[in-house]
Write an enzyme that holds these catalytic residues in place. Sequence first.
Site, PDB file in Angstrom:
ATOM      1  N   THR A 184       6.508   5.608 -19.889  1.00 25.77           N
ATOM      2  CA  THR A 184       5.206   6.281 -19.757  1.00 25.77           C
ATOM      3  C   THR A 184       4.687   6.074 -18.340  1.00 25.77           C
ATOM      4  OG1 THR A 184       4.757   5.892 -22.072  1.00 25.77           O
ATOM      5  CG2 THR A 184       2.858   6.385 -20.680  1.00 25.77           C
ATOM      6  N   LYS A 187      -3.306   0.214 -22.995  1.00 29.06           N
ATOM      7  CA  LYS A 187      -2.771   0.372 -21.634  1.00 29.06           C
ATOM      8  C   LYS A 187      -2.823   1.838 -21.198  1.00 29.06           C
ATOM      9  CE  LYS A 187       1.629   1.071 -20.560  1.00 29.06           C
ATOM     10  NZ  LYS A 187       3.052   1.012 -20.306  1.00 29.06           N
ATOM     11  N   ASN A 230      -1.429  10.246 -26.419  1.00 26.36           N
ATOM     12  CA  ASN A 230      -1.812   8.889 -26.825  1.00 26.36           C
ATOM     13  C   ASN A 230      -3.315   8.682 -26.759  1.00 26.36           C
ATOM     14  OD1 ASN A 230       0.630   7.939 -27.602  1.00 26.36           O
ATOM     15  ND2 ASN A 230       0.858   6.423 -25.976  1.00 26.36           N
ATOM     16  N   PHE A 234      -3.983   8.707 -38.621  1.00 25.55           N
ATOM     17  CA  PHE A 234      -4.789   8.097 -37.561  1.00 25.55           C
ATOM     18  C   PHE A 234      -6.285   8.238 -37.796  1.00 25.55           C
ATOM     19  CE2 PHE A 234      -1.917   6.300 -34.409  1.00 25.55           C
ATOM     20  CZ  PHE A 234      -0.732   6.629 -35.037  1.00 25.55           C
ATOM     21  N   GLU A 262       8.569   9.435 -24.371  1.00 23.52           N
ATOM     22  CA  GLU A 262       8.922   8.955 -25.705  1.00 23.52           C
ATOM     23  C   GLU A 262       7.655   8.782 -26.534  1.00 23.52           C
ATOM     24  OE1 GLU A 262      11.968   8.779 -27.058  1.00 23.52           O
ATOM     25  OE2 GLU A 262      10.497   8.663 -28.645  1.00 23.52           O
ATOM     26  N   PHE A 263       7.706   9.191 -27.797  1.00 23.20           N
ATOM     27  CA  PHE A 263       6.510   9.105 -28.641  1.00 23.20           C
ATOM     28  C   PHE A 263       6.705   8.149 -29.806  1.00 23.20           C
ATOM     29  CE2 PHE A 263       6.582  13.300 -26.644  1.00 23.20           C
ATOM     30  CZ  PHE A 263       5.342  13.310 -26.010  1.00 23.20           C
ATOM     31  N   GLY A 270     -10.903   0.433 -39.165  1.00 24.86           N
ATOM     32  CA  GLY A 270     -10.493  -0.968 -39.284  1.00 24.86           C
ATOM     33  C   GLY A 270     -10.964  -1.782 -38.102  1.00 24.86           C
ATOM     34  N   CYS A 279       0.673  -0.018 -26.188  1.00 22.02           N
ATOM     35  CA  CYS A 279       0.560   1.362 -25.690  1.00 22.02           C
ATOM     36  C   CYS A 279      -0.864   1.877 -25.548  1.00 22.02           C
ATOM     37  CB  CYS A 279       1.347   2.302 -26.588  1.00 22.02           C
ATOM     38  SG  CYS A 279       3.118   2.075 -26.436  1.00 22.02           S
TER      39      CYS A 279
HETATM   40  C1  UDX Z   1       1.680   4.394 -30.234  1.00 22.38           C
HETATM   41  C2  UDX Z   1       1.902   5.894 -30.477  1.00 22.38           C
HETATM   42  O1  UDX Z   1       1.674   6.187 -31.862  1.00 22.38           O
HETATM   43  C3  UDX Z   1       3.299   6.297 -30.052  1.00 22.38           C
HETATM   44  O2  UDX Z   1       3.453   7.707 -30.197  1.00 22.38           O
HETATM   45  C4  UDX Z   1       3.510   5.907 -28.590  1.00 22.38           C
HETATM   46  O3  UDX Z   1       4.780   6.234 -28.165  1.00 22.38           O
HETATM   47  C5  UDX Z   1       3.270   4.415 -28.413  1.00 22.38           C
HETATM   48  O4  UDX Z   1       1.954   4.099 -28.876  1.00 22.38           O
HETATM   49  P1  UDX Z   1       2.323   2.127 -31.420  1.00 22.38           P
HETATM   50  O5  UDX Z   1       1.542   1.446 -30.353  1.00 22.38           O
HETATM   51  O6  UDX Z   1       3.659   1.599 -31.775  1.00 22.38           O
HETATM   52  O7  UDX Z   1       2.540   3.675 -31.090  1.00 22.38           O
HETATM   53  O8  UDX Z   1       1.435   2.050 -32.761  1.00 22.38           O
HETATM   54  P2  UDX Z   1       0.595   3.027 -33.674  1.00 22.38           P
HETATM   55  O9  UDX Z   1       1.241   3.110 -34.995  1.00 22.38           O
HETATM   56  O10 UDX Z   1       0.263   4.289 -33.012  1.00 22.38           O
HETATM   57  O11 UDX Z   1      -0.740   2.141 -33.862  1.00 22.38           O
HETATM   58  C6  UDX Z   1      -1.513   1.733 -32.733  1.00 22.38           C
HETATM   59  C7  UDX Z   1      -2.718   0.920 -33.156  1.00 22.38           C
HETATM   60  O12 UDX Z   1      -3.680   1.750 -33.806  1.00 22.38           O
HETATM   61  C8  UDX Z   1      -2.435  -0.224 -34.119  1.00 22.38           C
HETATM   62  O13 UDX Z   1      -3.169  -1.364 -33.724  1.00 22.38           O
HETATM   63  C9  UDX Z   1      -2.919   0.289 -35.448  1.00 22.38           C
HETATM   64  O14 UDX Z   1      -3.334  -0.742 -36.320  1.00 22.38           O
HETATM   65  C10 UDX Z   1      -4.096   1.155 -35.019  1.00 22.38           C
HETATM   66  N1  UDX Z   1      -4.412   2.247 -35.958  1.00 22.38           N
HETATM   67  C11 UDX Z   1      -3.528   3.250 -36.169  1.00 22.38           C
HETATM   68  C12 UDX Z   1      -5.653   2.250 -36.588  1.00 22.38           C
HETATM   69  O15 UDX Z   1      -6.501   1.372 -36.404  1.00 22.38           O
HETATM   70  N2  UDX Z   1      -5.944   3.312 -37.420  1.00 22.38           N
HETATM   71  C13 UDX Z   1      -5.072   4.320 -37.667  1.00 22.38           C
HETATM   72  O16 UDX Z   1      -5.433   5.224 -38.432  1.00 22.38           O
HETATM   73  C14 UDX Z   1      -3.821   4.290 -37.015  1.00 22.38           C
END
Ligand code: UDX
Length: 429
Positions: free
Chosen positions: A121, A263, A208, A249, A151-152, A253, A260
């Site tokens: 990224t 940052k 993101n 999403f 990458e996602f 909470g 990710c």
């Molecule tokens: C994220 C992006 O989803 C991904 O596409 C990108 O490539 C990298 O960043 P990641 O950091 O692995 O992925 O986690 P993700 O599942 O997106 O959750 C991120 C944070 O959001 C977590 O702390 C999670 O607990 C929080 N979250 C997620 C919530 O509080 N509520 C939600 O509804 C979803």
Amino acid sequence: MKLTIIGTGYVGLVTGTCFAEVGHQVICVDKDAEKVKVLQSGGMPIYEPGLRELVDKNVKAGRLSFTNSTAEGVAKSDVIFIAVPTPPMSDGSVDLSFMEGVSREIAQNMTSYKIVVDKSTVPVNTGDKVAETIKRYCKAKVDFDVVSNPEFLREGFAVEDFMKPDRVVIGVRSQRPVAAMRSTYEPFNAPIIVTDINSAELIKHAANSFLALKISYINAISVICEASGANVQEVANGMGMDTRIGRRFLDAGLGFGGSCFPKDLSAFIKISEQLGYDFRLLKEVQQINSSQMERFVKKITDTLWVLKDKTIGVLGLAFKQNTDDVRLSPAIDLCLHLQKEGAKLRVYDPQAMGKARAVLKDVTFVEDMNDVAEGCDALVVATEWPEFKNLDLEKARRALTHPILFDGRNMFDVKEMEKIGFIYKSVGR
Ligand code: UDX
């Protein structure tokens, strides 16, 4: 295709392994010789569901190998992916020194046409810098193309996300690398978007930041729900059924964490500032995220009054379910807040206790989630691990000195918890 992946972190290792799984010939390069040794001897430096099995399978099949020689990786492949860390600097901007270093190394080892693909990224316009660097340091003056292919993948679901992507984004400056990139991704049967490099780079930060915005939005709604007696999950369900919005999403909470979103948000705000735009909307997303944590801590102190010398059980340390990653974990942040107030902690996580030991001091690590509540004044759920739904609630209620449970991830049913006899406080309900 013959592919080289430089960097064997979460992104690089998953990328290389999944490419091998669909039949490509893959070399993974990492300058960390220890890590390469671990991988070569069948070990796994990270926890990612399903990854170890896939690595084993593809190494045995002869499609996946590991080396610390960039020269070997560059010589043996036509397409070279860069998947190195792009960590934040203290002002929120992105440290691109690994990108620059790898670009130089690739250039110095190139003797024939190569496609250099950026998977990390990066800020918009980085592709141009990579291209300039390669041109400057390439002794042989051979042809090359730079491609942006963000990458996602989500940690914990990385293999699944890689194998079944919603879309593949390919940013190019000329048509020459397009056919090879299409062949690389053809086995995944996913929609492929071919665009210019700047747009591809921007898609990642824009996506993101939007997801982080979605979480902050529902967290802000959770505040209104608490103040008005509504239930944030009901609101999210009702909103989410609108296909223009979608339910994912929208879980309120403790806020988002991980390596990710925090940052990428800071980076995108900084990039926008450098491009002359004050992205106040995203600053508010950050603000809502940190106040969500403060509000939760206040909920605990309002209930328990003084935390000094109280013992609190914490379920969950990872930044989210399905990972051992504790980087910028809201759960760890919560633990530190509670410790600052003088609380003693008994903590548990299904995967992250090893990594948490490095950042949490003076806490009791408990090996079984059903033993955490023993002698505690309250129990807190801090990470959305699905197994917490199987917690022996009767046992926990009896083990607690007072049956108080703070649920930072809305794991349980409010009425059910009250029926069992808990004083149950969750988020936005
Ligand atoms: C994220 C992006 O989803 C991904 O596409 C990108 O490539 C990298 O960043 P990641 O950091 O692995 O992925 O986690 P993700 O599942 O997106 O959750 C991120 C944070 O959001 C977590 O702390 C999670 O607990 C929080 N979250 C997620 C919530 O509080 N509520 C939600 O509804 C979803």
